[in-house]
Design a protein around this motif. Structure first.
Motif, PDB file in Angstrom:
ATOM      1  N   VAL A 299       0.886  -1.277   0.116  1.00 53.77           N
ATOM      2  CA  VAL A 299       0.012  -0.132   0.014  1.00 53.77           C
ATOM      3  C   VAL A 299       0.393   0.996   0.034  1.00 53.77           C
ATOM      4  N   ILE A 300       2.185   0.634   0.937  1.00 52.68           N
ATOM      5  CA  ILE A 300       2.903   2.395   0.577  1.00 52.68           C
ATOM      6  C   ILE A 300       4.248   1.226   0.787  1.00 52.68           C
ATOM      7  N   HIS A 301       5.168   2.456   0.079  1.00 56.29           N
ATOM      8  CA  HIS A 301       6.950   1.716  -0.168  1.00 56.29           C
ATOM      9  C   HIS A 301       7.224   1.089   1.543  1.00 56.29           C
ATOM     10  N   LYS A 302       7.077  -0.474   0.812  1.00 55.82           N
ATOM     11  CA  LYS A 302       7.631  -1.767   2.119  1.00 55.82           C
ATOM     12  C   LYS A 302       6.820  -1.584   3.806  1.00 55.82           C
ATOM     13  N   VAL A 303       5.263  -1.378   2.864  1.00 52.50           N
ATOM     14  CA  VAL A 303       3.957  -1.817   3.982  1.00 52.50           C
ATOM     15  C   VAL A 303       3.001  -2.837   2.842  1.00 52.50           C
ATOM     16  N   GLU A 304       2.600  -3.526   3.289  1.00 55.57           N
ATOM     17  CA  GLU A 304       2.101  -4.697   2.575  1.00 55.57           C
ATOM     18  C   GLU A 304       1.094  -5.359   3.740  1.00 55.57           C
TER      19      GLU A 304
END
Length: 146
Positions: A106-111
């Motif tokens: 959903v955002i960089h490095k947040v899955e």
């Protein structure tokens, strides 16, 4: 750096148009920039009409938000009761016998990872690199696609 060199676009809107955009941003939890970029990118998918001036009917239809489902079927945007809708990119789809494990960044490095039925994953045609939405209701995360 001047705005022109950064690729800035500035334009005027009516008070009503501004309120519509702000309400849409709040409902979708996205920024104005994200919404406008998505609209501009969508212009590549459609050719401009050949007529020089649209008819009243065309003008009315153009103001309604109707994503394409198929060439002959028009559908209203999906409405859901969940308030937590996060746009992201599909990173992994791991199919199983009955369920699929779907991971969306959903955002960089947040899955976020969700288990959905194999049938749902197939109907959504989920594939790595595609945009999709994580829809969070209580302790569940469901997957949606435009």
């Amino acid at each position: 750096m001047p705005r022109k060199e950064q690729g800035w676009i500035t334009f005027q809107t009516s008070e009503e148009e501004r309120k519509i955009l702000e309400e849409f941003c709040q409902d979708s939890q996205r920024t104005k920039t994200e919404i406008l970029r998505e609209l501009v990118r969508g212009l590549n998918k459609h050719q401009a009409p050949k007529t020089s001036k649209p008819t009243k009917k065309v003008e009315k239809e153009a103001t309604q938000e109707v994503p394409e489902l198929e060439m002959t079927i028009q559908k209203k945007p999906l409405k859901v009761s969940s308030r937590n809708i996060l746009k992201g990119v599909v990173k992994k789809v791991i199919p199983g016998a009955v369920n699929c494990e779907v991971t969306i960044e959903v955002i960089h490095k947040v899955e976020l990872t969700s288990m959905i039925t194999k049938t749902s994953a197939e109907e959504l045609e989920l594939a790595e690199g595609q945009e999709a939405y994580a829809v969070i209701k209580s302790n569940d995360i469901v997957i949606a696609k435009e």
